[in-house]
Enzyme design. Structure first.
Site, PDB file in Angstrom:
ATOM      1  N   GLY A 213       0.820  -1.209   0.000  1.00  0.00           N
ATOM      2  CA  GLY A 213       0.000   0.000   0.000  1.00  0.00           C
ATOM      3  C   GLY A 213       0.850   1.254   0.000  1.00  0.00           C
ATOM      4  O   GLY A 213       1.658   1.456   0.903  1.00  0.00           O
TER       5      GLY A 213
ATOM      6  N   GLY B 154      -0.302   4.382   0.255  1.00  0.00           N
ATOM      7  CA  GLY B 154      -1.054   5.520   0.784  1.00  0.00           C
ATOM      8  C   GLY B 154      -0.263   6.255   1.844  1.00  0.00           C
ATOM      9  O   GLY B 154       0.964   6.147   1.929  1.00  0.00           O
ATOM     10  N   PHE B 155      -0.956   6.987   2.705  1.00  0.00           N
ATOM     11  CA  PHE B 155      -0.282   7.813   3.703  1.00  0.00           C
ATOM     12  C   PHE B 155       0.564   6.983   4.663  1.00  0.00           C
ATOM     13  O   PHE B 155       1.711   7.313   4.938  1.00  0.00           O
ATOM     14  CB  PHE B 155      -1.309   8.641   4.484  1.00  0.00           C
ATOM     15  CG  PHE B 155      -1.916   9.750   3.687  1.00  0.00           C
ATOM     16  CD1 PHE B 155      -1.206  10.897   3.398  1.00  0.00           C
ATOM     17  CD2 PHE B 155      -3.214   9.643   3.218  1.00  0.00           C
ATOM     18  CE1 PHE B 155      -1.765  11.930   2.651  1.00  0.00           C
ATOM     19  CE2 PHE B 155      -3.788  10.662   2.472  1.00  0.00           C
ATOM     20  CZ  PHE B 155      -3.067  11.806   2.193  1.00  0.00           C
ATOM     21  N   GLY B 156       0.009   5.882   5.178  1.00  0.00           N
ATOM     22  CA  GLY B 156       0.737   5.070   6.143  1.00  0.00           C
ATOM     23  C   GLY B 156       1.920   4.350   5.531  1.00  0.00           C
ATOM     24  O   GLY B 156       3.029   4.368   6.069  1.00  0.00           O
TER      25      GLY B 156
ATOM     26  N   VAL C  84      -2.095  -7.710  -4.474  1.00  0.00           N
ATOM     27  CA  VAL C  84      -1.866  -8.750  -3.474  1.00  0.00           C
ATOM     28  C   VAL C  84      -3.120  -9.603  -3.356  1.00  0.00           C
ATOM     29  O   VAL C  84      -4.232  -9.091  -3.225  1.00  0.00           O
ATOM     30  CB  VAL C  84      -1.507  -8.122  -2.114  1.00  0.00           C
ATOM     31  CG1 VAL C  84      -1.436  -9.191  -1.030  1.00  0.00           C
ATOM     32  CG2 VAL C  84      -0.177  -7.386  -2.208  1.00  0.00           C
TER      33      VAL C  84
ATOM     34  N   GLU D 259     -18.693  18.011   2.314  1.00  0.00           N
ATOM     35  CA  GLU D 259     -17.880  18.717   1.324  1.00  0.00           C
ATOM     36  C   GLU D 259     -18.432  18.535  -0.081  1.00  0.00           C
ATOM     37  O   GLU D 259     -18.455  19.486  -0.878  1.00  0.00           O
ATOM     38  CB  GLU D 259     -16.429  18.232   1.436  1.00  0.00           C
ATOM     39  CG  GLU D 259     -15.769  18.711   2.717  1.00  0.00           C
ATOM     40  CD  GLU D 259     -14.454  18.012   3.044  1.00  0.00           C
ATOM     41  OE1 GLU D 259     -13.718  18.527   3.903  1.00  0.00           O
ATOM     42  OE2 GLU D 259     -14.173  16.960   2.439  1.00  0.00           O
TER      43      GLU D 259
ATOM     44  N   ASP E 293      -6.306   2.666   7.590  1.00  0.00           N
ATOM     45  CA  ASP E 293      -7.704   2.219   7.584  1.00  0.00           C
ATOM     46  C   ASP E 293      -7.843   0.722   7.766  1.00  0.00           C
ATOM     47  O   ASP E 293      -8.942   0.223   8.001  1.00  0.00           O
ATOM     48  CB  ASP E 293      -8.370   2.617   6.263  1.00  0.00           C
ATOM     49  CG  ASP E 293      -8.589   4.117   6.146  1.00  0.00           C
ATOM     50  OD1 ASP E 293      -8.633   4.782   7.192  1.00  0.00           O
ATOM     51  OD2 ASP E 293      -8.722   4.605   5.016  1.00  0.00           O
TER      52      ASP E 293
ATOM     53  N   ALA F  96      -5.906  10.816   7.338  1.00  0.00           N
ATOM     54  CA  ALA F  96      -4.525  10.837   6.871  1.00  0.00           C
ATOM     55  C   ALA F  96      -3.502  11.057   7.991  1.00  0.00           C
ATOM     56  O   ALA F  96      -2.486  10.339   8.050  1.00  0.00           O
ATOM     57  CB  ALA F  96      -4.366  11.901   5.786  1.00  0.00           C
TER      58      ALA F  96
END
Length: 436
Positions: A22, A24-26, A90, A182, A311, A327
């Site tokens: 992954g 993403g942010f992590g 994966v 939003e 997440d 995030a």
């Protein structure tokens, strides 16, 4: 074959192999914070880009271009010879053999595994609603939503049926969290301000934007006074806010809630998420949305060499509440895992348990208002909007993207014009306008 991937890396046997699933942010934060550590990193993602998800709705609502909120992962890590990037999906984890299983029958060996696989949409047992009410998690989702929004106005311009025109000009957002709020505010501004005067047979100000929330208030993670402000601000923009009414039916013709049927051709989902299948891969305990119930040090139960972040993980903050799926939390977890790996390799004391530090909650309502809750400071209105904007620009990657986003927002704020109003992924013929 697995051997082919391992040989291509060309690693000496003593190098500690860290596999991160992954980007993403992590996952990206973990890779960045492991710079200089005695490891070789393999970062696997099924997409070739890192996505700044907090601004994804702005791509969907024509404010920003895709390239302004996404960056190729290889480009971000090009100066890191210790990092190898694989574009792959994966399919599972062989924890006994310490291998990550990939599509096509390949696999990648690991000494330490970091799962940062994110989440997808959850329809609370109504997966059949997904074709009618797309969610917003990927760039593909954003461009699909943008296309549906713009095509709705184009179809309304052509139809001669007043009832069908009203259905085309009705936009329903399901879910009153930050994304739903939003989306509702921005779509209302798009219809009532930005597109005004562009069409000859319809008045886009006749559009109706409806936000449906099953709970008693929108933005439930915020304090009640800020939630009330957000509701009032949305209503000033022309949004109808329906509270306490879960959606019971959803189709390409509309939605049902509170026992009433609302005809709408554009329905957007912002009501819930489902974690990736990481818990199933590991046979690990999970919560009701599929997040792995990790140990305090973010390792999967029974697997001290496997970390789960973002997440995909369920862990409590110091006050006992679950760490939110945002995030900043994922970035903190990715950094914590990197520190833990470094400590283990140096045979030093582990950082111990992960402690989440909440920096604050922010949500924008159109281009002139927002709500900000730092605990010690609460803001609403345009001061909150400017602070929201500065915070998001700060966390973007690269000077070019920060300037591009800042200029786009400034242009929208001053002139009310959105530059990304492009219908893509389809034919402009009458047949394409008649169906998705």
């Amino acid at each position: 074959m697995a051997e082919d991937i391992e040989m291509a890396v060309g690693l000496p046997g003593a190098v500690h192999r860290v596999v991160i699933v992954g980007g993403g942010f992590g996952g990206l934060q973990c890779a960045l914070d492991l710079k200089g550590a005695p490891v070789h990193i393999t970062l696997i993602d099924r997409r070739n880009h890192h996505l700044f998800q907090p601004l994804l709705y702005q791509v969907a609502t024509t404010s920003l271009a895709t390239s302004e909120i996404a960056w190729p992962i290889r480009s971000l890590l090009r100066n890191r010879p210790d990092v190898e990037t694989l574009l792959a999906t994966v399919t599972g984890i062989d924890a006994a053999a310490h291998r990550v299983l990939l599509d096509g029958g390949d696999s990648v060996p690991y000494d330490t595994l970091v799962l940062a696989t994110g989440a997808r949409h959850a329809y609370f047992g109504h997966d059949e609603w997904e074709p009618f009410a797309p969610g917003l998690k990927t760039l593909e989702d954003a461009t699909t939503v943008r296309r549906r929004l713009l095509l709705a106005f184009e179809r309304a311009e052509r139809t001669k049926d007043p009832e069908e025109r009203q259905a085309l000009l009705t936009f329903v957002i399901i879910g009153g969290g930050p994304t739903g709020v939003e989306l509702a505010g921005t779509i209302a501004e798009l219809a009532h301000e930005n597109l005004r005067g562009d069409f000859r047979h319809i008045d886009t100000r006749d559009s109706r934007v409806v936000l449906v929330e099953a709970g008693p208030r929108i933005l439930p993670a915020f304090t009640e006074d800020l939630s009330a402000y957000a509701k009032t601000a949305l209503e000033k923009l022309g949004v109808t806010v329906e509270l306490g009414h879960p959606v019971t039916e959803c189709s390409d013709a509309g939605v049902m809630f509170a026992g009433q049927w609302l005809k709408a051709r554009t329905i957007l989902w912002a009501a819930g998420v489902q974690a990736s299948p990481a818990a199933q891969w590991l046979g690990a305990p999970a919560d009701r949305v599929g997040r792995v119930l990790v140990a305090p040090d973010l390792t999967a139960p029974g697997h001290p060499d496997i970390f789960v972040v973002g997440d995909t993980a369920m862990v409590n903050a110091p006050d006992g509440t679950p760490v939110p799926g945002i995030a900043p939390a994922a970035k903190q977890q990715g950094g914590f895992v990197a520190r833990t790996i470094r400590a283990r390799l140096a045979k030093e004391a582990s950082p111990g348990a992960f402690h989440y530090v909440h920096s604050g909650s922010l949500a924008t309502i159109g281009k002139r208002a927002a709500v900000v809750d730092f605990g010690w400071l609460k803001l609403t209105g345009w001061p909150a909007w400017w602070l929201w904007g500065l915070a998001h620009i700060y966390f973007l990657i690269g000077v070019r993207n920060r300037l591009a986003v800042a200029l786009s927002w400034l242009w929208i704020y001053l002139r009310g014009q959105r530059s990304a109003r492009l219908i893509t992924q389809g034919d402009a013929s009458g047949e394409a306008l008649a169906k998705d």
